[in-house]
Design an enzyme around this catalytic site. Structure first.
Site, mmCIF file in Angstrom:
data_model
loop_
_atom_site.group_PDB
_atom_site.id
_atom_site.type_symbol
_atom_site.label_atom_id
_atom_site.label_comp_id
_atom_site.label_asym_id
_atom_site.label_seq_id
_atom_site.Cartn_x
_atom_site.Cartn_y
_atom_site.Cartn_z
ATOM 1 N N HIS B 79 0.846 -1.201 0.000
ATOM 2 C CA HIS B 79 0.000 0.000 0.000
ATOM 3 C C HIS B 79 0.881 1.250 0.000
ATOM 4 O O HIS B 79 0.682 2.170 -0.795
ATOM 5 C CB HIS B 79 -0.927 -0.019 1.210
ATOM 6 C CG HIS B 79 -1.611 1.294 1.485
ATOM 7 N ND1 HIS B 79 -2.599 1.800 0.670
ATOM 8 C CD2 HIS B 79 -1.435 2.213 2.473
ATOM 9 C CE1 HIS B 79 -3.000 2.970 1.146
ATOM 10 N NE2 HIS B 79 -2.314 3.258 2.230
ATOM 11 N N ASP B 108 7.924 23.012 -24.953
ATOM 12 C CA ASP B 108 7.861 21.630 -24.449
ATOM 13 C C ASP B 108 8.883 21.520 -23.325
ATOM 14 O O ASP B 108 9.526 22.506 -22.960
ATOM 15 C CB ASP B 108 8.191 20.624 -25.576
ATOM 16 C CG ASP B 108 7.589 19.248 -25.300
ATOM 17 O OD1 ASP B 108 7.752 18.751 -24.165
ATOM 18 O OD2 ASP B 108 6.942 18.680 -26.200
ATOM 19 N N TRP B 144 7.456 -0.356 4.127
ATOM 20 C CA TRP B 144 8.051 0.375 2.988
ATOM 21 C C TRP B 144 9.443 0.896 3.324
ATOM 22 O O TRP B 144 10.230 1.193 2.432
ATOM 23 C CB TRP B 144 7.141 1.522 2.551
ATOM 24 C CG TRP B 144 7.290 2.802 3.342
ATOM 25 C CD1 TRP B 144 6.770 3.058 4.573
ATOM 26 C CD2 TRP B 144 8.009 3.971 2.958
ATOM 27 N NE1 TRP B 144 7.104 4.323 4.978
ATOM 28 C CE2 TRP B 144 7.878 4.919 4.002
ATOM 29 C CE3 TRP B 144 8.753 4.338 1.828
ATOM 30 C CZ2 TRP B 144 8.474 6.181 3.967
ATOM 31 C CZ3 TRP B 144 9.341 5.606 1.802
ATOM 32 C CH2 TRP B 144 9.191 6.498 2.859
ATOM 33 N N SER B 170 13.579 6.751 -12.898
ATOM 34 C CA SER B 170 12.492 7.526 -13.510
ATOM 35 C C SER B 170 12.369 8.894 -12.851
ATOM 36 O O SER B 170 12.281 9.925 -13.526
ATOM 37 C CB SER B 170 11.180 6.740 -13.379
ATOM 38 O OG SER B 170 10.098 7.567 -13.686
ATOM 39 N N SER B 171 12.376 8.897 -11.510
ATOM 40 C CA SER B 171 12.234 10.171 -10.786
ATOM 41 C C SER B 171 13.405 11.107 -11.066
ATOM 42 O O SER B 171 13.216 12.313 -11.240
ATOM 43 C CB SER B 171 12.164 9.927 -9.281
ATOM 44 O OG SER B 171 11.004 9.241 -8.952
ATOM 45 N N HIS B 254 13.026 11.509 4.785
ATOM 46 C CA HIS B 254 12.355 12.739 5.204
ATOM 47 C C HIS B 254 12.214 13.757 4.081
ATOM 48 O O HIS B 254 11.124 14.276 3.858
ATOM 49 C CB HIS B 254 12.942 13.366 6.464
ATOM 50 C CG HIS B 254 11.938 14.317 7.037
ATOM 51 N ND1 HIS B 254 10.856 13.888 7.769
ATOM 52 C CD2 HIS B 254 11.771 15.636 6.867
ATOM 53 C CE1 HIS B 254 10.079 14.914 8.041
ATOM 54 N NE2 HIS B 254 10.615 15.993 7.502
ATOM 55 N N GLU B 256 11.862 13.008 1.168
ATOM 56 C CA GLU B 256 10.814 12.389 0.338
ATOM 57 C C GLU B 256 9.419 12.890 0.740
ATOM 58 O O GLU B 256 8.560 13.125 -0.108
ATOM 59 C CB GLU B 256 10.896 10.863 0.472
ATOM 60 C CG GLU B 256 9.746 10.079 -0.129
ATOM 61 C CD GLU B 256 9.666 10.163 -1.645
ATOM 62 O OE1 GLU B 256 10.648 10.583 -2.274
ATOM 63 O OE2 GLU B 256 8.601 9.815 -2.194
ATOM 64 N N TYR B 258 8.756 15.789 1.814
ATOM 65 C CA TYR B 258 8.609 17.137 1.236
ATOM 66 C C TYR B 258 8.503 17.094 -0.277
ATOM 67 O O TYR B 258 7.881 17.975 -0.875
ATOM 68 C CB TYR B 258 9.740 18.044 1.723
ATOM 69 C CG TYR B 258 9.595 18.265 3.201
ATOM 70 C CD1 TYR B 258 8.589 19.087 3.689
ATOM 71 C CD2 TYR B 258 10.380 17.568 4.108
ATOM 72 C CE1 TYR B 258 8.381 19.232 5.040
ATOM 73 C CE2 TYR B 258 10.187 17.717 5.468
ATOM 74 C CZ TYR B 258 9.184 18.545 5.931
ATOM 75 O OH TYR B 258 8.972 18.673 7.270
ATOM 76 N N SER B 269 -1.169 27.373 -3.829
ATOM 77 C CA SER B 269 -0.817 28.787 -4.046
ATOM 78 C C SER B 269 -1.298 29.302 -5.401
ATOM 79 O O SER B 269 -1.291 30.512 -5.640
ATOM 80 C CB SER B 269 0.704 28.986 -3.937
ATOM 81 O OG SER B 269 1.157 28.535 -2.684
ATOM 82 N N HIS B 303 14.653 12.316 13.434
ATOM 83 C CA HIS B 303 13.451 12.351 14.276
ATOM 84 C C HIS B 303 12.568 11.116 14.028
ATOM 85 O O HIS B 303 11.643 10.870 14.787
ATOM 86 C CB HIS B 303 12.666 13.659 14.113
ATOM 87 C CG HIS B 303 12.013 13.874 12.779
ATOM 88 N ND1 HIS B 303 11.894 15.115 12.201
ATOM 89 C CD2 HIS B 303 11.438 13.021 11.904
ATOM 90 C CE1 HIS B 303 11.275 15.000 11.041
ATOM 91 N NE2 HIS B 303 10.986 13.740 10.842
ATOM 92 N N HIS B 304 12.878 10.365 12.971
ATOM 93 C CA HIS B 304 12.170 9.093 12.747
ATOM 94 C C HIS B 304 12.787 7.979 13.586
ATOM 95 O O HIS B 304 12.291 6.856 13.575
ATOM 96 C CB HIS B 304 12.253 8.702 11.269
ATOM 97 C CG HIS B 304 11.550 9.660 10.358
ATOM 98 N ND1 HIS B 304 10.217 9.539 10.022
ATOM 99 C CD2 HIS B 304 11.988 10.782 9.714
ATOM 100 C CE1 HIS B 304 9.871 10.524 9.210
ATOM 101 N NE2 HIS B 304 10.929 11.296 9.015
ATOM 102 N N THR B 329 6.509 26.766 7.444
ATOM 103 C CA THR B 329 5.190 26.197 7.163
ATOM 104 C C THR B 329 4.098 27.133 7.669
ATOM 105 O O THR B 329 3.075 27.348 7.005
ATOM 106 C CB THR B 329 5.034 24.804 7.808
ATOM 107 O OG1 THR B 329 6.182 24.031 7.486
ATOM 108 C CG2 THR B 329 3.791 24.096 7.309
ATOM 109 N N LYS B 332 3.519 29.906 5.308
ATOM 110 C CA LYS B 332 2.695 29.532 4.151
ATOM 111 C C LYS B 332 1.207 29.530 4.515
ATOM 112 O O LYS B 332 0.384 30.075 3.779
ATOM 113 C CB LYS B 332 3.117 28.153 3.630
ATOM 114 C CG LYS B 332 4.548 28.113 3.145
ATOM 115 C CD LYS B 332 4.823 26.962 2.234
ATOM 116 C CE LYS B 332 4.249 27.163 0.872
ATOM 117 N NZ LYS B 332 4.839 28.291 0.142
ATOM 118 N N ARG B 451 1.109 0.148 15.181
ATOM 119 C CA ARG B 451 0.817 0.072 13.747
ATOM 120 C C ARG B 451 1.312 -1.272 13.204
ATOM 121 O O ARG B 451 2.049 -1.979 13.873
ATOM 122 C CB ARG B 451 1.480 1.241 13.011
ATOM 123 C CG ARG B 451 2.979 1.265 13.142
ATOM 124 C CD ARG B 451 3.601 2.540 12.630
ATOM 125 N NE ARG B 451 3.566 2.634 11.171
ATOM 126 C CZ ARG B 451 4.430 3.354 10.443
ATOM 127 N NH1 ARG B 451 5.395 4.035 11.052
ATOM 128 N NH2 ARG B 451 4.335 3.404 9.157
#
Lengths: 52, 538
Positions: B79, B108, B144, B170-171, B254, B256, B258, B269, B303-304, B329, B332, B451
């Protein structure tokens, strides 16, 4: 056969595309460097012993 | 300048190959490749969503109900992988492909053939990943995050690692293309500080991708060599350290987060000024806030890992660095609210999703601040509180922004208006059921439910049942979204105007609807009053 690329009617476009390809190469070089560095630093850490 | 940018606005598909295979498989056109990305991500959204339905069905009540524990773990792992790498990221790349050249006045993307390759790698990567579910030993089930040694058990490691490599390539190619396009292909007069915030957000996101996707590739390569080639990078018995994997994974992981939220900030925006009929409040502050968040994302990864046993000094550093992210943040959120303040607002579907984003993403942000506190995190770590937190960020944040963008730009893509009534029905169903789904998970986590488990104590039964009901109905609500899109693309009779929305500003609204196959063959002459942002007069 690829679909026909867009016809460039602006003479400045070719120069912009050349610059874009150079930018792409530089950025790609950074990506390869980050990949290699992430592995090499682990090899170095393994030889230097546990990190903590 | 309305239609001067396009050479033939009477024929929407002038220049498009007639042959289906040539047009879609060999395409070098940014709009067609954007469409391919969006269709792919919608497909992956439903595949990843079906895995979530299995998870919520199993958790509907205590005890083992429907699936075996290993299959449940495969579902939680798949998932996440499918939603992150298959649904959210490709959706943003699709939106970027469609809109960035239109927004900066480029004909293009800078590297159209690489653009084609970037997309067509993805179906193969996900076929490979999903095929592991049918292997005799099963697919990946270690989460994951792929922490060793857990992730190295089972026989699907090589498949998963190769699939992750393909997604990464790809990314990276997509990011290279976006950077090269934005830095070099802007129309004369489109200064950096006149670019739409969406373009800025993608430029910064692309740099994040370049910096961290290779690190993930390195980490999974080392997993592969540990499994099959006798190395011991993360094997304590061989002199390695499994915690090092966590460091290197989260150095990717992390930023990722963002990568999945900064383009969403850009979309919001764009939408809020259009429907508030005011220029965005604090354009430069918005751009610098995105850049600040991107910078800070590199110095908060541990922090993870508070519960893994870090030195106290490291825990304090990562706690304060994480809390610092609240500053840009907050800027924003303040600026979005200030843009709406005193505006002549209307509440079409894109605006409804954008407002829901601002409110619900802020809830996800605040629960993130709670998790940043070291002593609190020791309690919350690996509980459903974390699950609730990141789903508020990624579903009511990233996914809501993608849905908002789809409604916002769909008339420009198709030339037809979607059904506003059904759009609003989709919105209200989504916003109600997503909260029924995820809000109770905060309480479950605070009460101690871990979890990634298929069974749980009866004390958690009620909130789990509520959450599952919310999950089923939120999932079903997305079928309305599919219906709205199908209707707009093939059946809607209501033609879209070129500008589509009364308050819309920016170059993308100066081309006809639907946007012709080729646009901006000749760079447009930039009139400041056409632009949405920057030092422009309105």
């Amino acid at each position: 056969m690829m679909s026909q690329p867009q016809v460039m009617k602006d003479p400045g476009q070719a120069q912009r595309l050349r610059k874009a390809r150079r930018t792409a190469l530089i950025v790609a070089a950074f990506a390869v460097a980050f990949f290699l560095f992430s592995i090499l630093q682990m090899v170095w850490l393994q030889h230097a012993g546990p990190a903590h | 300048m309305a239609h001067a940018a396009t050479h033939d606005h009477h024929d929407d598909h002038h220049g498009a190959p007639k042959n289906f295979f040539t047009r879609w498989c060999m395409s070098t056109n940014h709009k067609d490749i954007g469409t391919l990305y969006l269709v792919f991500s919608l497909t992956m959204l439903f595949i990843g969503g079906s895995f979530a339905m299995v998870i919520r069905a199993e958790l509907f009540k205590p005890g083992m109900q429907l699936v075996q524990p290993y299959f449940f773990n495969e579902m939680t792992t798949m998932h996440a992988l499918v939603m992150i790498f298959g649904a959210i990221m490709p959706a943003f790349v699709g939106l970027g492909n469609w809109m960035i050249p239109l927004m900066i006045g480029a004909p293009d993307m800078a590297l159209p053939r690489m653009n084609n390759l970037s997309f067509w790698i993805l179906p193969f990567a996900f076929t490979l990943l999903l095929s592991t579910l049918f292997l005799p030993g099963g697919g990946p089930a270690g989460g994951w995050t792929m922490y060793p040694p857990l992730s190295l058990q089972g026989d699907s490691v090589a498949y998963v690692v190769f699939a992750v490599h393909l997604m990464g390539i790809s990314s990276i190619m997509g990011a290279i293309n976006i950077i090269a396009t934005i830095l070099n292909m802007r129309a004369p007069g489109m200064d950096l500080l006149k670019m739409p915030v969406f373009v800025w957000s993608w430029l910064i996101t692309a740099f994040l991708l370049i910096a961290v996707m290779p690190v993930l590739a390195g980490a999974v390569t080392m997993l592969l060599t540990d499994k099959y080639f006798g190395t011991s990078f993360f094997n304590a018995a061989g002199g390695g350290d499994p915690v090092l994997f966590q460091h290197i994974f989260w150095f990717f992981g992390h930023p990722e987060v963002y990568i999945m939220i900064l383009p969403a900030f850009g979309i919001i925006s764009e939408i809020i000024p259009t429907f508030a009929r005011k220029p965005i409040f604090g354009y430069k502050a918005m751009v610098f806030a995105i850049a600040s968040i991107a910078f800070l994302s590199f110095i908060v990864w541990a922090h993870h890992m508070f519960a893994v046993g870090l030195p106290l000094g490291a825990e304090i550093f990562f706690m304060y660095a994480t809390m610092l992210i609240a500053v840009p943040t907050g800027i924003k959120v303040f600026n979005w609210v200030s843009t709406m303040w005193g505006g002549s607002m209307t509440f079409e579907t894109p605006m409804l999703f954008a407002i829901a984003f601002v409110i619900l993403f802020t809830i996800g942000g605040f629960s993130g601040l709670m998790l940043a506190l070291v002593p609190a995190d020791f309690q919350y770590h690996d509980t459903y509180f974390v699950v609730a937190h990141f789903h508020y960020v990624l579903v009511t944040g990233a996914l809501f922004a993608i849905i908002a963008a789809s409604y916002y730009w769909l008339p420009k893509w198709t030339g037809r208006m979607y059904s506003e009534t059904w759009g609003k029905i989709h919105f209200w169903n989504s916003v109600i059921w997503v909260n029924v789904l995820f809000f109770p998970q905060h309480f479950l986590g605070l009460a101690g439910m871990p979890r990634r488990i298929p069974d749980y104590n009866v004390a958690f039964a009620n909130f789990n049942m509520i959450s599952s009901i919310g999950g089923f109905l939120f999932g079903a609500s997305q079928l309305i979204f599919l219906g709205v899109i199908v209707h707009a693309v093939w059946f809607s009779k209501k033609k879209a105007t070129d500008r589509v929305w009364e308050g819309a500003k920016g170059l993308e609204w100066t081309v006809p609807s639907p946007a012709p196959f080729h646009t901006f063959d000749v760079p447009p002459v930039i009139h400041d009053e056409d632009l949405a942002h920057g030092h422009v007069d309105h």
